[in-house]
Scaffold this motif. Structure first.
Motif, PDB file in Angstrom:
ATOM      1  N   GLY A 166      12.283   5.823   8.142  1.00  9.45           N
ATOM      2  CA  GLY A 166      11.313   6.788   7.653  1.00  9.45           C
ATOM      3  C   GLY A 166      11.872   7.811   6.677  1.00  9.45           C
ATOM      4  N   TYR A 167      13.104   8.159   6.862  1.00  2.00           N
ATOM      5  CA  TYR A 167      13.734   9.121   5.953  1.00  2.00           C
ATOM      6  C   TYR A 167      13.840   8.530   4.556  1.00  2.00           C
ATOM      7  CZ  TYR A 167      17.504  11.965   3.943  1.00  2.00           C
ATOM      8  OH  TYR A 167      18.265  12.761   3.122  1.00  2.00           O
ATOM      9  N   PHE A 168      14.414   7.358   4.468  1.00  5.07           N
ATOM     10  CA  PHE A 168      14.626   6.765   3.154  1.00  5.07           C
ATOM     11  C   PHE A 168      13.340   6.254   2.508  1.00  5.07           C
ATOM     12  CE2 PHE A 168      19.007   6.419   4.861  1.00  5.07           C
ATOM     13  CZ  PHE A 168      19.623   7.187   3.887  1.00  5.07           C
ATOM     14  N   SER A 169      12.417   5.773   3.335  1.00  3.93           N
ATOM     15  CA  SER A 169      11.187   5.280   2.720  1.00  3.93           C
ATOM     16  C   SER A 169      10.394   6.436   2.107  1.00  3.93           C
ATOM     17  CB  SER A 169      10.342   4.493   3.722  1.00  3.93           C
ATOM     18  OG  SER A 169       9.867   5.316   4.746  1.00  3.93           O
ATOM     19  N   SER A 170      10.536   7.625   2.698  1.00  8.50           N
ATOM     20  CA  SER A 170       9.875   8.780   2.096  1.00  8.50           C
ATOM     21  C   SER A 170      10.479   9.103   0.726  1.00  8.50           C
ATOM     22  CB  SER A 170       9.999  10.010   2.993  1.00  8.50           C
ATOM     23  OG  SER A 170       9.332   9.801   4.211  1.00  8.50           O
ATOM     24  N   LEU A 171      11.786   9.037   0.655  1.00  7.00           N
ATOM     25  CA  LEU A 171      12.437   9.240  -0.636  1.00  7.00           C
ATOM     26  C   LEU A 171      11.960   8.176  -1.619  1.00  7.00           C
ATOM     27  CD1 LEU A 171      16.183  10.023   0.160  1.00  7.00           C
ATOM     28  CD2 LEU A 171      14.200  11.477   0.349  1.00  7.00           C
ATOM     29  N   ALA A 172      11.906   6.948  -1.136  1.00  7.89           N
ATOM     30  CA  ALA A 172      11.539   5.832  -2.007  1.00  7.89           C
ATOM     31  C   ALA A 172      10.145   6.033  -2.585  1.00  7.89           C
ATOM     32  CB  ALA A 172      11.600   4.518  -1.236  1.00  7.89           C
ATOM     33  N   ARG A 173       9.284   6.608  -1.778  1.00  6.78           N
ATOM     34  CA  ARG A 173       7.929   6.840  -2.254  1.00  6.78           C
ATOM     35  C   ARG A 173       7.928   7.848  -3.406  1.00  6.78           C
ATOM     36  NH1 ARG A 173       2.908   6.302  -3.737  1.00  6.78           N
ATOM     37  NH2 ARG A 173       1.493   5.693  -2.091  1.00  6.78           N
ATOM     38  N   GLY A 174       8.708   8.896  -3.239  1.00 10.52           N
ATOM     39  CA  GLY A 174       8.816   9.886  -4.317  1.00 10.52           C
ATOM     40  C   GLY A 174       9.396   9.258  -5.574  1.00 10.52           C
ATOM     41  N   ILE A 175      10.389   8.434  -5.368  1.00  5.98           N
ATOM     42  CA  ILE A 175      11.027   7.756  -6.496  1.00  5.98           C
ATOM     43  C   ILE A 175      10.020   6.886  -7.237  1.00  5.98           C
ATOM     44  CG2 ILE A 175      12.720   5.984  -7.121  1.00  5.98           C
ATOM     45  CD1 ILE A 175      14.381   6.999  -4.654  1.00  5.98           C
ATOM     46  N   PRO A 224       0.816  -1.206   0.000  1.00  5.91           N
ATOM     47  CA  PRO A 224       0.000   0.000   0.000  1.00  5.91           C
ATOM     48  C   PRO A 224       0.860   1.270   0.000  1.00  5.91           C
ATOM     49  CG  PRO A 224      -0.925  -1.581   1.521  1.00  5.91           C
ATOM     50  CD  PRO A 224       0.408  -2.137   1.079  1.00  5.91           C
ATOM     51  N   ASP A 225       1.842   1.314   0.888  1.00  6.20           N
ATOM     52  CA  ASP A 225       2.671   2.511   0.995  1.00  6.20           C
ATOM     53  C   ASP A 225       3.954   2.191   1.760  1.00  6.20           C
ATOM     54  OD1 ASP A 225       3.733   5.015   1.174  1.00  6.20           O
ATOM     55  OD2 ASP A 225       2.156   5.873   2.433  1.00  6.20           O
ATOM     56  N   VAL A 226       5.084   2.325   1.107  1.00 10.51           N
ATOM     57  CA  VAL A 226       6.368   2.014   1.768  1.00 10.51           C
ATOM     58  C   VAL A 226       6.614   2.839   2.990  1.00 10.51           C
ATOM     59  CG1 VAL A 226       8.401   1.087   0.641  1.00 10.51           C
ATOM     60  CG2 VAL A 226       7.334   3.193  -0.247  1.00 10.51           C
ATOM     61  N   THR A 227       5.958   3.956   3.027  1.00 11.96           N
ATOM     62  CA  THR A 227       6.167   4.947   4.064  1.00 11.96           C
ATOM     63  C   THR A 227       5.486   4.533   5.369  1.00 11.96           C
ATOM     64  OG1 THR A 227       6.634   6.993   2.900  1.00 11.96           O
ATOM     65  CG2 THR A 227       4.825   7.037   4.484  1.00 11.96           C
ATOM     66  N   ASP A 228       4.619   3.540   5.273  1.00 13.62           N
ATOM     67  CA  ASP A 228       3.897   3.049   6.427  1.00 13.62           C
ATOM     68  C   ASP A 228       4.770   2.040   7.171  1.00 13.62           C
ATOM     69  OD1 ASP A 228       2.330   1.214   7.983  1.00 13.62           O
ATOM     70  OD2 ASP A 228       0.538   1.953   6.994  1.00 13.62           O
ATOM     71  N   GLY A 229       5.036   2.342   8.439  1.00 11.16           N
ATOM     72  CA  GLY A 229       5.970   1.529   9.216  1.00 11.16           C
ATOM     73  C   GLY A 229       5.578   0.066   9.307  1.00 11.16           C
ATOM     74  N   TYR A 230       4.304  -0.198   9.311  1.00  9.75           N
ATOM     75  CA  TYR A 230       3.843  -1.584   9.372  1.00  9.75           C
ATOM     76  C   TYR A 230       4.275  -2.335   8.126  1.00  9.75           C
ATOM     77  CZ  TYR A 230       0.498  -5.485   9.331  1.00  9.75           C
ATOM     78  OH  TYR A 230      -0.079  -6.722   9.268  1.00  9.75           O
ATOM     79  N   PHE A 231       3.942  -1.792   6.981  1.00  4.20           N
ATOM     80  CA  PHE A 231       4.247  -2.501   5.736  1.00  4.20           C
ATOM     81  C   PHE A 231       5.727  -2.488   5.386  1.00  4.20           C
ATOM     82  CE2 PHE A 231      -0.334  -1.637   5.022  1.00  4.20           C
ATOM     83  CZ  PHE A 231      -0.733  -2.965   4.920  1.00  4.20           C
ATOM     84  N   SER A 232       6.403  -1.404   5.740  1.00  2.00           N
ATOM     85  CA  SER A 232       7.825  -1.382   5.408  1.00  2.00           C
ATOM     86  C   SER A 232       8.575  -2.442   6.220  1.00  2.00           C
ATOM     87  CB  SER A 232       8.428   0.012   5.597  1.00  2.00           C
ATOM     88  OG  SER A 232       8.433   0.382   6.944  1.00  2.00           O
ATOM     89  N   SER A 233       8.070  -2.729   7.422  1.00  2.00           N
ATOM     90  CA  SER A 233       8.700  -3.792   8.204  1.00  2.00           C
ATOM     91  C   SER A 233       8.506  -5.147   7.530  1.00  2.00           C
ATOM     92  CB  SER A 233       8.107  -3.852   9.614  1.00  2.00           C
ATOM     93  OG  SER A 233       8.389  -2.663  10.311  1.00  2.00           O
ATOM     94  N   LEU A 234       7.313  -5.364   7.026  1.00  2.00           N
ATOM     95  CA  LEU A 234       7.078  -6.607   6.289  1.00  2.00           C
ATOM     96  C   LEU A 234       8.000  -6.665   5.075  1.00  2.00           C
ATOM     97  CD1 LEU A 234       3.194  -7.067   6.168  1.00  2.00           C
ATOM     98  CD2 LEU A 234       4.775  -7.481   8.006  1.00  2.00           C
ATOM     99  N   ALA A 235       8.082  -5.536   4.389  1.00  2.00           N
ATOM    100  CA  ALA A 235       8.880  -5.487   3.164  1.00  2.00           C
ATOM    101  C   ALA A 235      10.332  -5.845   3.442  1.00  2.00           C
ATOM    102  CB  ALA A 235       8.787  -4.103   2.533  1.00  2.00           C
ATOM    103  N   ARG A 236      10.796  -5.426   4.606  1.00  2.00           N
ATOM    104  CA  ARG A 236      12.177  -5.729   4.943  1.00  2.00           C
ATOM    105  C   ARG A 236      12.383  -7.226   5.106  1.00  2.00           C
ATOM    106  NH1 ARG A 236      17.425  -5.771   5.245  1.00  2.00           N
ATOM    107  NH2 ARG A 236      18.356  -3.922   6.165  1.00  2.00           N
TER     108      ARG A 236
END
Lengths: 333, 333
Positions: B76-85, A71-83
């Motif tokens: 959070g810093y890099f994931s924000s960049l990643a979203r823009g990318i 949904p959104d990489v910026t979301d801490g929940y999903f970015s943790s899964l992504a990792r």
DNA sequence: GTGAAAGCGCTAACAA
DNA sequence: TTGTTAGCGCTTTCAC
């Protein structure tokens, strides 16, 4: 002068063997004499040869890349899964094509299509709303798919999750034991089955088990953002609610700050549980009590499951339910 | 029965034209009669034909895929960049292969190699330590690369950033104006040039401009985590430091909580500035004053720049410096 | 253990 | 405007 790329043909010629043999050493095929192998390896090194994965993909029909819809990489929940997903993918020599969907069905469908056209070997899907269209697309795709941290009430696709209903039920009961009877259910979109079909039901059954009448006025549907939570605090105060279960951490953070900024003491006058135990939970003051989901593991296990499916291995369990725990920190008594 | 994929050849046969013509309509080549085009489109639809991007990539030597190397999606810093990318990439019909590096040079080198073998059309690199080896790899790669939110003192590769030195100088001067003279510089790794070559120098020059002697005991190097910040608070208290500039938000969050948990009032007795203005900054209590970097934009602009390079367009500026601002919230007077 | 050769599905000259 | 035909760089039978 354009730099001409060195191909498998070049290393074949230079090492005095056929392309087939070079291909064999590249792929670790054991049917190569040790001496030949070393000779080829030497040339590969000398020429700085790097196999073209695209050609390889076309010939072998395997791309060693998997698509990841988030949904959104910026979301801490999903970015943790992504990792977790990426780490296991890397471990199994896969790369990840990552695509944000914003939970938007059109984007999901569109991105699913481009991933399929890119011939990914598999797909990990994260998303909160799985509808019939999407299910149909999954079915038609003929491509291994697993859901990570995302429920499908139909279980039409393998998935890995925790028992969301049970977790919320558990939280709610603790709140009840602490003496609360007016407990809010602060939720993200009710279009999401996690919320509607699992979490809410867990909340309701906790109430029922304890002889508290379910009051739908205590169910607050939001978009799940920090700001939503912050604003929600006002209604919570007006409605004389003494506790809440929030379906995600940012929402909970908003509620918490909204309450304390409005002069309510947490947990003395208001208790709060959240659901994801992202980094945020520990950074808030007071610290948020929460369900602890093994976020990284959900992603990791999902990816591992996907590798098994891609390899056509025997699968014992296509619907993995990981354990969760509850940490009581300072937002509950 | 294995489902046989429909190819461009099938479409050609069914619509009674050649592969070339089908290819033309697929690629929007205008040299196709309207009637032919419609006929082909109809067949494509009927056959549910989906072009094979891998074959396409091999034939055209373009994959419409770019590699993105990121230290950690969870940050959070890099994931924000990643979203823009990703958003800009999608806008230009590119997909993204995302790979976590943990700022580890070996992983970076390895992932760079697999990205190149996958024939990505370009690469966006995010990372805090760019050393000679990496620079050499970049150079050898013969693949467009741009740095996002990451500095290279040598400017060997196009990049988009803000003026980190100036920003920190500005923050430090505000702290000085507020009456502080013992100001800590709480930093992530000093191996990182952003910290050592830019932020620290900004800090030092603010001091010098205001007649304050630089004291290296006030420079605290950490790994930049929340826990590091939390622990650092104790030393800050012992050293009778009255203010600090932190190089990233999680570190700042740790310092803040570490101070208040130890009974120090912020901002009355201790002032704090942070650097990234991620979501976190607003969620902390008191809210963190911060440099506001246009995180999403840094990513977006970097990706846009990359598209230009990939298209061999004229570039006016290969080293983009975006504006920043400073928001004073509640962690400063 | 090694090589020859036929594709994989598409694009891109070049012709017509 | 359309078709023919080489490849793109590799894997994979099938022979030997």
């Amino acid at each position: 002068m354009e730099k001409q790329n060195v191909t498998i043909y070049d290393v074949a010629r230079e090492s005095g063997v056929s392309m087939a043999t070079v291909s064999r050493v590249l792929n670790g095929n054991s049917n190569v004499r040790q001496a030949t192998k070393e000779k080829v390896l030497k040339v590969i090194d000398a020429l700085d040869y790097r196999p073209n994965a695209v050609a390889r993909g076309l010939a072998s029909k395997k791309t060693t890349t998997v698509g990841v819809i988030i949904p959104d990489v910026t979301d801490g929940y999903f970015s943790s899964l992504a990792r977790g997903i990426d780490d296991i993918a890397t471990m199994y020599k896969y790369n990840i094509i990552l695509a944000n969907s914003d939970d938007n069905p059109d984007k999901e469908a569109s991105v699913l299509n481009t991933l399929l056209s890119k011939q990914v070997d598999g797909i990990i899907f994260m998303g909160n709303e799985i509808n019939d269209d999407l299910r149909a697309d999954f079915k038609r795709s003929d491509c291994p798919i697993v859901l990570a941290g995302s429920v499908d009430i139909n279980n039409s696709v393998p998935s890995v999750n925790i028992d969301y209903a049970d977790a919320v039920k558990n939280e709610t009961e603790r709140l009840i034991k602490n003496g609360n009877s007016r407990i809010a259910f602060a939720s993200g979109s009710m279009k999401q089955d996690v919320n509607k079909e699992y979490r809410l039901k867990g909340y309701v059954s906790a109430l029922e088990n304890n002889g508290i009448k379910f009051d739908e006025k205590l169910v607050f549907e939001t978009k799940g953002t920090y700001e939503d939570g912050y604003d929600l605090a006002e209604r919570i105060i007006n409605d004389k609610i003494t506790a809440a279960v929030a379906t995600n951490d940012e929402l909970a953070a908003g509620i918490l700050n909204g309450m304390t900024d409005r002069g309510v003491s947490v947990p003395q006058d208001f208790e709060l549980f959240t659901s994801n135990n992202t980094k945020l939970a520990k950074m808030m003051r007071p610290q948020l009590s929460s369900i602890t989901q093994p976020l990284y593991d959900i992603g990791a296990v999902a990816m591992r499951l996907l590798t098994k499916i891609m390899n056509k291995e025997e699968i014992d369990n296509r619907y993995v339910v990981l354990g969760y725990e509850i940490v009581e920190r300072d937002s509950t008594k």
